[in-house]
Design a protein around this motif. Structure first.
Motif, PDB file in Angstrom:
ATOM      1  N   LYS A 166       0.841  -1.208   0.000  1.00 36.04           N
ATOM      2  CA  LYS A 166       0.000   0.000   0.000  1.00 36.04           C
ATOM      3  C   LYS A 166       0.869   1.248   0.000  1.00 36.04           C
ATOM      4  N   MET A 167       1.902   1.254   0.842  1.00 36.64           N
ATOM      5  CA  MET A 167       2.793   2.404   0.921  1.00 36.64           C
ATOM      6  C   MET A 167       3.551   2.598  -0.395  1.00 36.64           C
ATOM      7  N   LEU A 168       3.986   1.484  -1.027  1.00 33.81           N
ATOM      8  CA  LEU A 168       4.720   1.587  -2.294  1.00 33.81           C
ATOM      9  C   LEU A 168       3.833   2.134  -3.400  1.00 33.81           C
ATOM     10  N   THR A 169       2.562   1.755  -3.378  1.00 38.41           N
ATOM     11  CA  THR A 169       1.628   2.252  -4.402  1.00 38.41           C
ATOM     12  C   THR A 169       1.524   3.770  -4.340  1.00 38.41           C
ATOM     13  N   HIS A 170       1.432   4.305  -3.127  1.00 37.91           N
ATOM     14  CA  HIS A 170       1.379   5.757  -2.973  1.00 37.91           C
ATOM     15  C   HIS A 170       2.712   6.407  -3.336  1.00 37.91           C
ATOM     16  N   LEU A 171       3.801   5.689  -3.055  1.00 42.18           N
ATOM     17  CA  LEU A 171       5.132   6.254  -3.277  1.00 42.18           C
ATOM     18  C   LEU A 171       5.433   6.467  -4.747  1.00 42.18           C
ATOM     19  N   ILE A 172       5.059   5.530  -5.612  1.00 43.23           N
ATOM     20  CA  ILE A 172       5.466   5.599  -7.022  1.00 43.23           C
ATOM     21  C   ILE A 172       4.595   6.554  -7.830  1.00 43.23           C
ATOM     22  N   GLY A 173       3.400   6.916  -7.330  1.00 46.53           N
ATOM     23  CA  GLY A 173       2.565   7.874  -8.047  1.00 46.53           C
ATOM     24  C   GLY A 173       1.589   7.209  -8.995  1.00 46.53           C
ATOM     25  N   GLU A 174       0.687   8.033  -9.562  1.00 44.62           N
ATOM     26  CA  GLU A 174      -0.397   7.512 -10.379  1.00 44.62           C
ATOM     27  C   GLU A 174       0.026   7.175 -11.802  1.00 44.62           C
ATOM     28  N   ASN A 175       1.102   7.753 -12.297  1.00 50.18           N
ATOM     29  CA  ASN A 175       1.477   7.517 -13.698  1.00 50.18           C
ATOM     30  C   ASN A 175       2.309   6.249 -13.890  1.00 50.18           C
ATOM     31  N   VAL A 176       2.567   5.511 -12.808  1.00 52.37           N
ATOM     32  CA  VAL A 176       3.326   4.256 -12.897  1.00 52.37           C
ATOM     33  C   VAL A 176       2.423   3.109 -12.448  1.00 52.37           C
ATOM     34  N   GLU A 177       2.315   2.088 -13.301  1.00 50.74           N
ATOM     35  CA  GLU A 177       1.536   0.891 -12.956  1.00 50.74           C
ATOM     36  C   GLU A 177       2.378  -0.034 -12.082  1.00 50.74           C
ATOM     37  N   TYR A 178       1.825  -0.437 -10.948  1.00 48.79           N
ATOM     38  CA  TYR A 178       2.582  -1.257  -9.979  1.00 48.79           C
ATOM     39  C   TYR A 178       2.031  -2.678  -9.962  1.00 48.79           C
ATOM     40  N   ASN A 179       2.912  -3.669 -10.162  1.00 49.20           N
ATOM     41  CA  ASN A 179       2.532  -5.083 -10.111  1.00 49.20           C
ATOM     42  C   ASN A 179       3.367  -5.792  -9.054  1.00 49.20           C
ATOM     43  N   SER A 180       2.700  -6.612  -8.252  1.00 45.89           N
ATOM     44  CA  SER A 180       3.394  -7.401  -7.223  1.00 45.89           C
ATOM     45  C   SER A 180       3.101  -8.870  -7.458  1.00 45.89           C
ATOM     46  N   ASN A 181       4.118  -9.627  -7.904  1.00 45.66           N
ATOM     47  CA  ASN A 181       3.978 -11.063  -8.179  1.00 45.66           C
ATOM     48  C   ASN A 181       4.824 -11.845  -7.180  1.00 45.66           C
ATOM     49  N   LEU A 182       4.214 -12.165  -6.040  1.00 46.06           N
ATOM     50  CA  LEU A 182       4.943 -12.869  -4.989  1.00 46.06           C
ATOM     51  C   LEU A 182       4.812 -14.366  -5.178  1.00 46.06           C
ATOM     52  N   GLY A 183       5.925 -15.068  -5.068  1.00 46.59           N
ATOM     53  CA  GLY A 183       5.926 -16.513  -5.274  1.00 46.59           C
ATOM     54  C   GLY A 183       5.150 -17.250  -4.200  1.00 46.59           C
ATOM     55  N   PHE A 184       4.766 -18.504  -4.520  1.00 47.53           N
ATOM     56  CA  PHE A 184       3.999 -19.330  -3.585  1.00 47.53           C
ATOM     57  C   PHE A 184       4.936 -20.030  -2.601  1.00 47.53           C
ATOM     58  N   GLY A 185       4.514 -20.144  -1.351  1.00 48.72           N
ATOM     59  CA  GLY A 185       5.307 -20.855  -0.349  1.00 48.72           C
ATOM     60  C   GLY A 185       6.044 -19.916   0.584  1.00 48.72           C
TER      61      GLY A 185
END
Length: 814
Positions: A522-541
């Motif tokens: 949540k904090m990173l989403t606010h940090l990078i701003g609206e013009n950058v698309e943020y994706n988080s792909n965390l591995g399983f396990g």
């Protein structure tokens, strides 16, 4: 005509001559037959020994295969099918008669077979029980004895009679599976027969387990007096060898008819003597020849076998050329293995995968003609040793040494090429140079940070004191607040320098990396701003590491900020996590030294402007930045580098101009339960009763400032400027002193020596607080002092100092 009787004496003479001649002839015949039998016995013993050596060589070949298989630190290699396919061909085609090599698991199931042909047995079938319901004694004996065991088979799957040799694979004193070598007896025997012209005078049959394995020459009576029987035993099995001279030689040694005695009767004594001499001479010659031949063959076999075994098992690549056209005449196993890793680059047709008679430059470097600087060509030309360092197609670096080989006339007949892999050594040298460079910068940064910490302790401290004493309306207050703000920024800057130089305090714990990133999303989403698309792909396990959570958060923050700044017009920023295993081969693919093992991987990618190769070489250096002046300190990535290094990890960068950047952070994975560290509780109440503090500090500015702070909080302060002076004061006042505060690095005596070597012997329960501008790992502070909260790193504020004193005096009370 008078019928005159033949005188009786004449008959007697004739009879005597006949008896004598037949007796002598029979005696000679018996000697010839005895000599023939002895010659047959010598040949039988000789070839029995040869058969035994051929069988043992096949068994020893399997032992070499087994030793190569288990001499590996990585247990997972014991169950690696690709590794089996790469090793098996080197052993399968060495000897005639080898049909197949199988890998059998501990339960007796066939898992892998080489080579795979139409008659290959089905996989995943049990070989514990024979087709007739009996137990497979070969596999059973190998499992019980822990050593090689043979099983005789009359009808092999691929035809013929032969043996299956089982050899247990022992890892950490336990059997993890078996290798099974299958070879056909008839081909083994036939190889020896075809290369032995002496056997043309004999017929022989070989039986194993009452089954005829091989028959050569004429059909003969196994129980004949001319037949030699020999029992050849090996590994609880035996062969029965029956050797018999051919019929022509038997007839030559048999007694002849009486009519020949009448003809040669008179010459018989001379013929007998001559024959005796000839026979004895021939017997001596035969025995000597057979003995010398056997001795010579044994010596040659042993010498050739030893030399071949030594060359075959050298770790270095050994290649032999007999012609300057650079066709490979012979190569050892190491060279074949090295060639096999890059051969796909040179040949797409599997028919060319045999490296013998291939051009080395085509396989090794992918060239159509020999290299100009080739040391082999130079050795052929100059008849002298030659050396070169060169990189192969797979990126490895080799030290190539070429040695000319000469005949007895000192004429060059070939060149031996020895190739030594120096990739790791070269990486170590490069890594050492880079490490020395970064360490030098780190020592400079750490020294600067220490000196600034002392100054900032005084600057920030006095700012805090003054701000606490003036009113809000005072016009000077705003200026002092700016000074205080600048001082705090400078303190943060020194902490960044300490992190780069890997000299900051780490409060490590076992934590889940995915959980940290998920909490930051949540904090990173606010940090990078609206013009950058943020994706988080965390591995399983589970993604467990041992690190300081605050430092891991700072790594992610710094990398995300850099990625955001690289996309001023917007783009895509992605954070991924993976669990990855680096084996020995993949670990050597990095441009620096990497320990094999399990790693947790953080991948941060952006679609930004990217970097040139020149910039990539400097991005981890402190104060290096591509941002405009005033927009960055150049300590972000250097801080990441320091934290990752101190966490025993490493970081890689891939970037292209206009195509974005990808940074991969590798942190060692741990298999421990997650335990949170206990946090030091804040104690804000005042002191109980009057307290006396012995304060030891060699810096007058720090000494003056902290004395003022301590006395303003109703503490009695005794001052010492070094350890020697502190011992004198302590000896006079140790009953009054409640707390010792000491700097660590001082002239004449360090704070650690002052406490451990002197004061604790006088007062074992003495409460102490150590302060320093250096970090604990730099000056080797005992870990118990850190864990007990008895250390405070400069710069610190007055409130931080008083809170720490409160903690030690109140919480540490027994």
């Amino acid at each position: 005509m008078n019928n005159r009787k033949i005188p009786r004496s004449s008959y007697i003479k004739i009879v005597i001559i006949l008896i004598l001649s037949n007796s002598l002839w029979i005696s000679i015949s018996f000697q010839k037959q005895d000599a023939l039998y002895q010659e047959t016995e010598v040949h039988t013993n000789l070839y029995a020994q040869i058969f035994r050596e051929e069988i043992n060589e096949r068994i020893n070949l399997m032992k070499i295969f087994q030793s190569q298989w288990v001499n590996d630190d990585n247990e997972s290699k014991l169950y690696d099918y690709d590794r089996f396919l790469s090793l098996a061909p080197q052993f399968w085609d060495i000897y005639v008669g080898m049909l197949a090599i199988s890998w059998i698991n501990i339960s007796g199931y066939i898992k892998w077979v080489y080579p795979v042909v139409e008659t290959t047995p089905p996989l995943n079938i049990s070989v514990v029980i024979n087709e007739d319901g009996t137990i497979n004694d070969g596999l059973y004996n190998a499992k019980e004895s822990g050593n090689v065991s043979l099983r005789f088979t009359t009808n092999l799957i691929r035809g013929g009679i032969g043996y299956t040799a089982y050899y247990p694979l022992i890892w950490n004193n336990s059997i993890t599976g078996f290798f099974a070598f299958v070879f056909r007896s008839s081909e083994l025997i036939e190889e020896i027969v075809l290369g032995s012209p002496d056997l043309n005078d004999y017929s022989f049959s070989i039986f194993g387990n009452q089954t005829e394995l091989y028959q050569f020459g004429e059909i003969f009576d196994l129980n004949s007096k001319h037949t030699v029987n020999y029992n050849l035993s090996f590994y609880d099995h035996s062969w029965q060898l029956y050797f018999c001279p051919i019929s022509t030689n038997i007839r030559d040694a048999s007694p002849l008819g009486n009519w020949q005695l009448l003809i040669f009767g008179i010459l018989l004594p001379f013929i007998t003597i001559l024959a005796e001499i000839i026979i004895l001479t021939q017997k001596r010659k035969t025995r000597k020849t057979v003995s010398e031949k056997k001795k010579l063959e044994t010596q040659l076999k042993r010498s050739e076998s030893d030399r071949l075994l030594i060359l075959e098992n050298l770790r270095e690549n050994v290649i032999y050329y007999d012609n300057p056209d650079l066709s490979i005449k012979w190569a050892n196993k190491a060279a074949k293995k090295a060639f096999s890793k890059i051969i796909d680059h040179s040949f797409k047709d599997e028919r060319h995968w045999d490296i013998l008679n291939q051009k080395c430059y085509k396989i090794w470097y992918g060239k159509s003609k020999g290299c100009i600087d080739c040391p082999v060509l130079k050795a052929f030309k100059t008849s002298k040793e030659s050396r070169l360092i060169k990189k192969s197609l797979d990126g490895k670096i080799w030290s190539i040494n070429a040695f000319p080989a000469f005949d007895k006339n000192n004429k060059i007949v070939g060149v031996v090429e020895v190739m030594i892999d120096i990739t790791v050594q070269n990486k170590m040298e490069e890594n050492l140079r880079h490490s020395q460079k970064m360490d030098a910068v780190g020592r400079l940064a750490g020294g600067i940070a220490h000196d600034f910490n002392n100054f900032l302790t005084v600057i920030n401290g006095y700012c805090e004191l003054i701000l606490n004493q003036i009113e809000d309306e005072n016009p000077i207050r705003e200026d002092l607040q700016e000074v205080s703000h600048a001082g705090k920024q400078a303190a943060f800057l020194t902490q960044q320098l300490l992190k780069f130089s890997r000299k900051q305090i780490f409060q490590t714990q076992i934590l889940d990396l995915n959980e940290i990133i998920a909490n930051m999303n949540k904090m990173l989403t606010h940090l990078i701003g609206e013009n950058v698309e943020y994706n988080s792909n965390l591995g399983f396990g589970e993604y467990k590491i041992e690190a300081d959570p605050n430092q891991i958060e700072q790594i992610i923050m710094n990398l995300v900020i850099n990625a955001r700044d690289a996309m001023p017009k917007g783009g895509i920023l992605t954070i991924e996590t993976q669990n990855i295993f680096l084996d020995e081969d993949s670990a050597t693919s990095y441009p620096f030294l990497v320990d094999p093992g399990m790693y947790v991987l953080i991948i941060i990618s952006d679609t930004g402007i990217g970097m040139s190769e020149e910039i990539r070489e400097h991005i981890f250096e402190p104060f290096f930045t591509t941002k405009p002046q005033g927009k960055g300190t150049g300590l972000g990535l250097s801080t990441v580098f320091g934290i990752v290094k101190q966490s025993n990890g490493f970081i890689t960068v891939h970037s292209e101009l206009g195509k974005g950047t990808q940074l991969k952070v590798y942190l060692p994975q741990v298999n421990k339960p997650i335990v949170e560290l206990k946090k030091e509780e804040s104690i804000l109440v005042g002191f109980e009763g009057h307290k006396t503090v012995l304060f030891v500090e060699d810096n007058d500015l720090i000494l003056k400032y902290l004395k003022k702070i301590l006395e303003s909080n109703d503490l009695t302060v005794l001052i010492a400027r070094d350890g020697i002076e502190a011992i004198e004061i302590f000896n006079e006042n140790h009953d009054k002193i409640d707390l010792l505060i000491t700097d660590i690095i001082m002239p004449r005596m360090s704070g650690i020596e002052l406490i451990n070597d002197h004061l604790l012997h006088i007062e074992p329960n003495l409460k102490v607080l150590l302060i320093s501008g250096y970090s604990p790992d730099t000056i080797k502070i005992p870990e118990k002092i850190i864990q007990d909260g008895n250390f405070l790193q400069k710069p610190f504020t007055a409130s931080q100092l008083i809170q720490k004193i409160n903690y030690i005096l109140r919480i540490k009370e027994d």
